[in-house]
Design an enzyme around this catalytic site. Structure first.
Site, PDB file in Angstrom:
ATOM      1  N   GLU A 115       0.858  -1.195   0.000  1.00 25.24           N
ATOM      2  CA  GLU A 115       0.000   0.000   0.000  1.00 25.24           C
ATOM      3  C   GLU A 115       0.886   1.233   0.000  1.00 25.24           C
ATOM      4  O   GLU A 115       2.121   1.134   0.097  1.00 25.24           O
ATOM      5  CB  GLU A 115      -0.927  -0.014   1.226  1.00 25.24           C
ATOM      6  CG  GLU A 115      -1.978  -1.112   1.148  1.00 25.24           C
ATOM      7  CD  GLU A 115      -2.834  -1.240   2.397  1.00 25.24           C
ATOM      8  OE1 GLU A 115      -2.788  -0.360   3.272  1.00 25.24           O
ATOM      9  OE2 GLU A 115      -3.553  -2.241   2.490  1.00 25.24           O
ATOM     10  N   HIS A 243      -8.778   9.271   3.507  1.00 26.86           N
ATOM     11  CA  HIS A 243      -8.396   8.185   2.606  1.00 26.86           C
ATOM     12  C   HIS A 243      -8.624   8.666   1.182  1.00 26.86           C
ATOM     13  O   HIS A 243      -9.690   9.228   0.880  1.00 26.86           O
ATOM     14  CB  HIS A 243      -9.221   6.929   2.889  1.00 26.86           C
ATOM     15  CG  HIS A 243      -8.626   5.701   2.272  1.00 26.86           C
ATOM     16  ND1 HIS A 243      -8.606   5.500   0.911  1.00 26.86           N
ATOM     17  CD2 HIS A 243      -7.998   4.633   2.828  1.00 26.86           C
ATOM     18  CE1 HIS A 243      -7.997   4.350   0.661  1.00 26.86           C
ATOM     19  NE2 HIS A 243      -7.623   3.807   1.802  1.00 26.86           N
ATOM     20  N   ARG A 291      -0.510   8.602   1.919  1.00 26.97           N
ATOM     21  CA  ARG A 291      -1.898   9.033   1.762  1.00 26.97           C
ATOM     22  C   ARG A 291      -2.129  10.525   1.752  1.00 26.97           C
ATOM     23  O   ARG A 291      -3.000  11.029   1.053  1.00 26.97           O
ATOM     24  CB  ARG A 291      -2.694   8.474   2.931  1.00 26.97           C
ATOM     25  CG  ARG A 291      -3.575   7.389   2.496  1.00 26.97           C
ATOM     26  CD  ARG A 291      -4.248   6.762   3.658  1.00 26.97           C
ATOM     27  NE  ARG A 291      -4.185   5.345   3.431  1.00 26.97           N
ATOM     28  CZ  ARG A 291      -4.570   4.443   4.289  1.00 26.97           C
ATOM     29  NH1 ARG A 291      -5.034   4.806   5.453  1.00 26.97           N
ATOM     30  NH2 ARG A 291      -4.487   3.181   3.987  1.00 26.97           N
ATOM     31  N   HIS A 352     -10.994   9.423   7.358  1.00 23.19           N
ATOM     32  CA  HIS A 352     -10.740   7.988   7.517  1.00 23.19           C
ATOM     33  C   HIS A 352     -10.167   7.623   8.880  1.00 23.19           C
ATOM     34  O   HIS A 352     -10.566   6.633   9.481  1.00 23.19           O
ATOM     35  CB  HIS A 352      -9.767   7.567   6.420  1.00 23.19           C
ATOM     36  CG  HIS A 352      -9.397   6.122   6.411  1.00 23.19           C
ATOM     37  ND1 HIS A 352     -10.328   5.124   6.197  1.00 23.19           N
ATOM     38  CD2 HIS A 352      -8.194   5.489   6.583  1.00 23.19           C
ATOM     39  CE1 HIS A 352      -9.722   3.940   6.230  1.00 23.19           C
ATOM     40  NE2 HIS A 352      -8.432   4.139   6.483  1.00 23.19           N
TER      41      HIS A 352
HETATM   42  P1  FAD Z   1     -13.037   0.287  16.891  1.00 21.28           P
HETATM   43  O1  FAD Z   1     -12.708  -0.942  16.170  1.00 21.28           O
HETATM   44  O2  FAD Z   1     -13.579   1.395  16.159  1.00 21.28           O
HETATM   45  O3  FAD Z   1     -13.927  -0.052  18.152  1.00 21.28           O
HETATM   46  C1  FAD Z   1     -14.523   0.978  18.908  1.00 21.28           C
HETATM   47  C2  FAD Z   1     -15.394   0.373  19.990  1.00 21.28           C
HETATM   48  O4  FAD Z   1     -15.664   1.372  20.968  1.00 21.28           O
HETATM   49  C3  FAD Z   1     -16.744  -0.137  19.529  1.00 21.28           C
HETATM   50  O5  FAD Z   1     -17.008  -1.368  20.158  1.00 21.28           O
HETATM   51  C4  FAD Z   1     -17.732   0.894  20.077  1.00 21.28           C
HETATM   52  O6  FAD Z   1     -19.016   0.387  20.391  1.00 21.28           O
HETATM   53  C5  FAD Z   1     -17.023   1.311  21.346  1.00 21.28           C
HETATM   54  N1  FAD Z   1     -17.417   2.632  21.822  1.00 21.28           N
HETATM   55  C6  FAD Z   1     -17.128   3.843  21.299  1.00 21.28           C
HETATM   56  N2  FAD Z   1     -17.670   4.823  22.042  1.00 21.28           N
HETATM   57  C7  FAD Z   1     -18.325   4.209  23.061  1.00 21.28           C
HETATM   58  C8  FAD Z   1     -19.103   4.677  24.147  1.00 21.28           C
HETATM   59  N3  FAD Z   1     -19.344   5.983  24.348  1.00 21.28           N
HETATM   60  N4  FAD Z   1     -19.636   3.774  24.996  1.00 21.28           N
HETATM   61  C9  FAD Z   1     -19.430   2.443  24.812  1.00 21.28           C
HETATM   62  N5  FAD Z   1     -18.704   1.950  23.802  1.00 21.28           N
HETATM   63  C10 FAD Z   1     -18.160   2.820  22.937  1.00 21.28           C
HETATM   64  N6  FAD Z   1      -6.324  -0.023   9.597  1.00 21.28           N
HETATM   65  C11 FAD Z   1      -5.363  -0.891   9.222  1.00 21.28           C
HETATM   66  O7  FAD Z   1      -4.361  -1.033   9.922  1.00 21.28           O
HETATM   67  N7  FAD Z   1      -5.503  -1.624   8.086  1.00 21.28           N
HETATM   68  C12 FAD Z   1      -6.584  -1.509   7.274  1.00 21.28           C
HETATM   69  O8  FAD Z   1      -6.686  -2.188   6.276  1.00 21.28           O
HETATM   70  C13 FAD Z   1      -7.595  -0.578   7.623  1.00 21.28           C
HETATM   71  N8  FAD Z   1      -8.662  -0.399   6.825  1.00 21.28           N
HETATM   72  C14 FAD Z   1      -9.674   0.411   7.255  1.00 21.28           C
HETATM   73  C15 FAD Z   1     -10.830   0.512   6.484  1.00 21.28           C
HETATM   74  C16 FAD Z   1     -11.894   1.251   6.933  1.00 21.28           C
HETATM   75  C17 FAD Z   1     -13.138   1.358   6.099  1.00 21.28           C
HETATM   76  C18 FAD Z   1     -11.812   1.927   8.184  1.00 21.28           C
HETATM   77  C19 FAD Z   1     -12.966   2.731   8.706  1.00 21.28           C
HETATM   78  C20 FAD Z   1     -10.654   1.862   8.931  1.00 21.28           C
HETATM   79  C21 FAD Z   1      -9.579   1.098   8.480  1.00 21.28           C
HETATM   80  N9  FAD Z   1      -8.412   0.997   9.226  1.00 21.28           N
HETATM   81  C22 FAD Z   1      -7.436   0.131   8.828  1.00 21.28           C
HETATM   82  C23 FAD Z   1      -8.304   1.631  10.534  1.00 21.28           C
HETATM   83  C24 FAD Z   1      -8.617   0.593  11.623  1.00 21.28           C
HETATM   84  O9  FAD Z   1      -9.633  -0.268  11.172  1.00 21.28           O
HETATM   85  C25 FAD Z   1      -9.070   1.244  12.912  1.00 21.28           C
HETATM   86  O10 FAD Z   1      -8.198   2.277  13.260  1.00 21.28           O
HETATM   87  C26 FAD Z   1      -9.081   0.222  14.045  1.00 21.28           C
HETATM   88  O11 FAD Z   1      -9.836  -0.887  13.674  1.00 21.28           O
HETATM   89  C27 FAD Z   1      -9.637   0.842  15.310  1.00 21.28           C
HETATM   90  O12 FAD Z   1      -9.786  -0.160  16.263  1.00 21.28           O
HETATM   91  P2  FAD Z   1     -10.200   0.209  17.736  1.00 21.28           P
HETATM   92  O13 FAD Z   1     -10.241  -1.068  18.486  1.00 21.28           O
HETATM   93  O14 FAD Z   1      -9.348   1.296  18.242  1.00 21.28           O
HETATM   94  O15 FAD Z   1     -11.678   0.846  17.604  1.00 21.28           O
HETATM   95  C1  SIN Z   2      -7.034   0.519   3.010  1.00 17.79           C
HETATM   96  O1  SIN Z   2      -7.281  -0.675   2.937  1.00 17.79           O
HETATM   97  O2  SIN Z   2      -6.788   1.244   2.047  1.00 17.79           O
HETATM   98  C2  SIN Z   2      -7.033   1.135   4.353  1.00 17.79           C
HETATM   99  C3  SIN Z   2      -5.809   0.742   5.043  1.00 17.79           C
HETATM  100  C4  SIN Z   2      -5.591   1.575   6.258  1.00 17.79           C
HETATM  101  O3  SIN Z   2      -6.373   2.457   6.579  1.00 17.79           O
HETATM  102  O4  SIN Z   2      -4.574   1.332   6.904  1.00 17.79           O
END
Ligand code: FAD
Ligand code: SIN
Length: 532
Positions: A115, A243, A291, A352
């Site tokens: 990427e 993104h 990006r 993003h």
């Molecule tokens: P999340 O997975 O967002 O979990 C948040 C949790 O917090 C949820 O359970 C929610 O219910 C809870 N929560 C929030 N507020 C409250 C509240 N007030 N009360 C109770 N619960 C709450 N990253 C990569 O490294 N590789 C990728 O390929 C990639 N692709 C992506 C594609 C997309 C479309 C998106 C949106 C993001 C992508 N990212 C990628 C980024 C990555 O997915 C996220 O940064 C990561 O998954 C965040 O994980 P997290 O556990 O911090 O939060």
């Molecule tokens: C993507 O798959 O392009 C998103 C990857 C990322 O946010 O790290």
């Protein structure tokens, strides 16, 4: 309710932490809260994959470290980058042991993708639904742990500190303590108190501050806003990553479907409305530049040509390989009448990822005692001014592990604080007009997109701040007088997040990484993290 460990969030960060803690502390209770359902997370939508140095013949830690530092544009903390890159491989191996399946090639080796900003093929993936596979694995693994209690539909409203015992707490107060949280239980619509010894914020991102985002509706920056209200430190919020290639669907509001950068890694090319491949005019790395550069280039092409999107051209790619690697994207495009082997995909940048967030140290400790943060809501120092693709899932796993190590070592030294009062809802009434809240949400998203997007100016930032001030005043008065609802809390939190992004942007008198201000179109000699 009392729990030894309280985990707010069920994405990759919260679940990895809960699982490890449950294994290491079988006599302790770990409670995981989510505000909707357990798999509705940013994690579930991750497409491209997780970056890791899995092939030491071609790749090396040094190369991954260097790529991360280059993308971060001078602001990464090298020590943290080294920790994440080196420990990350072990964390990836663990999730594979727990059952995550990553694609392999004919020889049985991991099929590694590439990427933007990566000098080597190092992205492990599960088709184009990597996050879904990782979330599935973790949810399945925690089911076997009897000391993990997962509670859905519990919206955390605020972190409990000495403030709730009647003490004046300011940013200068030493030793602010976290005693637990107040949550809105959506089963009975009551605010309940949960006391905890150790609390982890794993609340994810804040893409919903913008009109177009790849993030689902849950991504409203609740953890960052709660932390700011509790007088904890927040860092580098101005670095919002757009993104480059979200699918452009006219008239579709809310979450935009992502076309993973891995498609460009496999050979797709960006073209403007005249069919010109424009990235070579912006960066020698062309379509696989980091990006921030690609998103700014697209933004410029759209402005110069007066269009709302550019195209991603996959027509020269091997269609069988495309369908094998990106079945979800293929089907989505097909459902819209786009045959990717013959037609180009309309794409536009979308909010993003939040590179900044709750300031943490190398063990995930925040500036409030017994309160940790990891995952997207945290600012660890890994991403600097711009996150390298696929480093987020990696960071979440590495810091979930570090938070667990630190917390498990001190849990027996911490007592519950039994003197915390119950929530006081006296004087509040049912909201009369939900439109007041829904309209404010639209206003925030519009003003953030129009004035605090990919390209910023001092005047736009000033205007955004004025609008946010007014929204803040209106929303606070609503909050004081009406019964708390998730919608009201989210709008309130997004206003705080908007304020932190704008304030950070105003204080940064330079253009660096994801923050580009035409009034300061240069990099300052002074490397600075903006802490609020
Ligand atoms: P999340 O997975 O967002 O979990 C948040 C949790 O917090 C949820 O359970 C929610 O219910 C809870 N929560 C929030 N507020 C409250 C509240 N007030 N009360 C109770 N619960 C709450 N990253 C990569 O490294 N590789 C990728 O390929 C990639 N692709 C992506 C594609 C997309 C479309 C998106 C949106 C993001 C992508 N990212 C990628 C980024 C990555 O997915 C996220 O940064 C990561 O998954 C965040 O994980 P997290 O556990 O911090 O939060
Ligand atoms: C993507 O798959 O392009 C998103 C990857 C990322 O946010 O790290």
């Amino acid at each position: 309710m009392q729990t030894d460990f309280l985990v707010i969030g069920s994405g990759i960060a919260g679940l990895t932490y809960a699982l490890k803690t449950a294994e290491a502390c079988p006599d302790k209770i770990i409670t995981v809260l989510t505000k909707t359902t357990s798999d509705e997370t940013n994690t579930k939508y991750a497409q491209g994959g997780v970056a890791g140095v899995m092939n030491m013949d071609k790749d090396s830690f040094e190369k991954h470290i260097e790529d991360t530092l280059i993308a971060g544009d001078g602001l990464c903390n090298r020590h943290i980058v080294e920790i994440v890159v080196k420990e990350g491989v072990q964390r990836i191996k663990e999730i594979i042991e727990w059952g995550a399946q990553f694609d392999k090639n004919n020889l049985g080796d991991y099929a590694l993708g590439k990427e933007g900003g990566h000098s080597e093929f190092r992205i492990l993936h599960h088709k184009d639904v990597t996050g879904k596979e990782m979330e599935r694995t973790l949810l399945a693994a925690i089911k076997n742990k009897s000391n993990i209690h997962l509670i859905n539909h519990c919206f955390v409203v605020d972190i409990i500190t000495q403030h709730h015992l009647g003490y004046l707490v300011t940013k200068g107060t030493p030793d602010i303590e976290c005693y637990g949280v107040y949550v809105l239980n959506l089963e009975n619509n009551k605010i309940e108190k949960i006391l905890s010894k150790i609390t982890l914020l794993a609340t994810g991102g804040n893409g919903q501050a913008y009109r177009t985002t790849t993030n689902p509706a849950i991504a409203t920056g609740d953890g960052v806003a709660m932390m700011y209200r509790a007088k904890g430190r927040i860092e580098n919020m101005e670095f919002i990553q757009f993104h480059p290639s979200a699918l452009y669907e006219p008239g579709v509001a809310g979450q935009a479907f992502l076309i993973t950068e891995a498609v460009r890694g496999d050979g797709a090319i960006l073209r403007n409305n005249k069919g010109v491949a424009f990235m070579e005019n912006y960066d020698a790395r062309k379509d696989l530049a980091p990006r921030d550069i690609v998103a700014r280039a697209i933004d410029n092409e759209m402005k110069v040509n007066g269009t709302e999107y550019v195209y991603l051209d996959c027509r020269d790619m091997n269609i069988e390989k495309f369908i094998n690697h990106f079945p979800n994207i293929y089907e989505k495009c097909k459902s819209l009448g786009i045959d990717v082997s013959k037609q180009m995909i309309p794409v536009a940048p979308a909010a993003h990822y939040s590179c900044g967030g709750i300031k943490t140290d190398e063990w995930g400790r925040t500036t409030i005692n017994n309160l940790y943060a990891c995952g997207e809501c945290a600012s660890t120092g890994l991403h600097g001014a711009n996150r390298l693709a696929s480093n987020s899932l990696l960071e979440a796993m590495v810091f979930a592990h570090r938070c667990y190590l630190d917390g498990a070592a001190k849990i027996n030294l911490i007592e519950f604080n039994e003197s915390i009062p119950n929530w006081n809802a006296a004087g509040t009434t049912e909201p009369k007009e939900m439109i007041l809240i829904t309209q404010s949400l639209k206003e925030i998203q519009l003003l953030m997109s129009d004035y605090v997007g990919i390209v910023r100016t001092n005047v736009r930032l000033q205007r955004a701040m004025k609008r946010l001030d007014l929204l803040h005043e209106e929303t606070e008065s609503l909050y004081q007088t009406t019964k708390v609802s998730p919608q009201l809390c989210e709008v309130r939190n997004l206003i705080t997040v908007g304020y932190l992004i704008v304030k950070g942007a105003q204080l940064r008198h330079e253009s660096r990484g994801l923050h580009f201000n035409t009034d300061y179109p240069f990099k300052s000699d002074r490397l600075q993290n903006i802490v609020l």
